[in-house]
Design an enzyme around this catalytic site. Structure first.
Site, PDB file in Angstrom:
ATOM      1  N   ASP A  45       0.806  -1.225   0.000  1.00 51.48           N
ATOM      2  CA  ASP A  45       0.000   0.000   0.000  1.00 51.48           C
ATOM      3  C   ASP A  45       0.840   1.276   0.000  1.00 51.48           C
ATOM      4  O   ASP A  45       2.004   1.265   0.410  1.00 51.48           O
ATOM      5  CB  ASP A  45      -0.892   0.023   1.242  1.00 51.48           C
ATOM      6  N   HIS A 189       3.890  -2.642   3.060  1.00 49.29           N
ATOM      7  CA  HIS A 189       4.141  -1.291   2.530  1.00 49.29           C
ATOM      8  C   HIS A 189       5.528  -1.232   1.890  1.00 49.29           C
ATOM      9  O   HIS A 189       6.509  -1.593   2.556  1.00 49.29           O
ATOM     10  CB  HIS A 189       4.043  -0.257   3.651  1.00 49.29           C
TER      11      HIS A 189
END
Ligand code: ZN
Length: 239
Positions: A45, A189
């Site tokens: 993300d 991430h």
């Protein structure tokens, strides 16, 4: 040489050049059936993050696929990573333009976040995202309605690496391997350096344990999700 004959020659030349392609395309586009084999979808993300290039090198080395939920503002500043993600067979999802909380916004404002991000992704890599992951995984009826307008299901995750919290390579590896089970969707991430550093070891371990690293689409294929549907449903939500 007649015009017709020269264009025939041109077609023949193209055909000769393209001859090896079908075999290659077949081997790289080999379909993974997640009802038959063990699958995990790693999702990254907020990117493309600073370390996306290193991550893409790792994924390529181990022939693993991932899904990137991108922020429009970073697609705009790092378009070459997005182009590479698509070229190397990864999946792209929409994660808003600037990461606001959709549950505090009007439909018009949510629409604008999604549209601007779609536009940047299209400009960078020529594709339109088919999945939405709202910032913080927060959504409500309004977000669902707007997602439906865009023909997108809302994709959350079954487990998190907690990488943004620990920022520790060993902890990220341990947590990821704990939540990576059959057909799981794992949140990570690519702006966390320790995540990218831990990836070779995480991928090697998962593959050794028989997992195929696939795109989110491969996992949700048999879920019959309609646009605006949420998957997986957060605990306590009725189907
Ligand atoms: Zn996020």
């Amino acid at each position: 040489m007649s015009r017709q004959f020269s264009s025939l020659l041109a077609i023949a030349a193209v055909a000769v050049t393209l001859t090896p392609a079908p075999a290659l395309a077949q081997s790289t586009a080999k379909e993974v059936d997640c009802t038959q084999v063990k699958c995990v979808a790693l999702t990254f993300d907020d990117g493309p993050g600073k370390y996306a290039g290193t991550l893409l090198d790792t994924l390529k080395k181990y022939d693993a696929k991932a899904t990137f939920f991108l922020e429009g503002q970073y697609v705009k500043s790092r378009p070459s990573y997005v182009k590479r993600m698509v070229k190397e067979g990864h999946e792209i999802g929409n994660h808003s333009y600037k990461h606001p909380d959709f549950t505090k916004m009007t439909a018009t404002a949510i629409r604008s976040e999604i549209q601007k991000t779609n536009d940047e992704i299209k400009k960078a890599a020529g594709v339109e995202p088919k999945l939405l992951r709202p910032p913080y995984g927060l959504s409500g009826v309004l977000t669902s309605e707007v997602a439906a307008e865009y023909d997108m299901p809302i994709i959350l995750w079954t487990g998190g690496s907690r990488d943004w919290e620990s920022k520790n390579e060993e902890a990220i590896k341990k947590q990821t391997l704990t939540v990576a089970k059959g057909n799981s969707i794992v949140l990570m991430h690519d702006w966390v350096k320790q995540t990218v550093d831990a990836m070779p070891s995480i991928i090697k371990t998962l593959q050794k344990n028989g997992y195929h690293l696939v795109k989110v689409t491969d996992i949700i294929k048999h879920e019959n999700l309609k646009p605006g549907d949420t998957f997986p449903l957060p605990e306590g939500w009725d189907k």
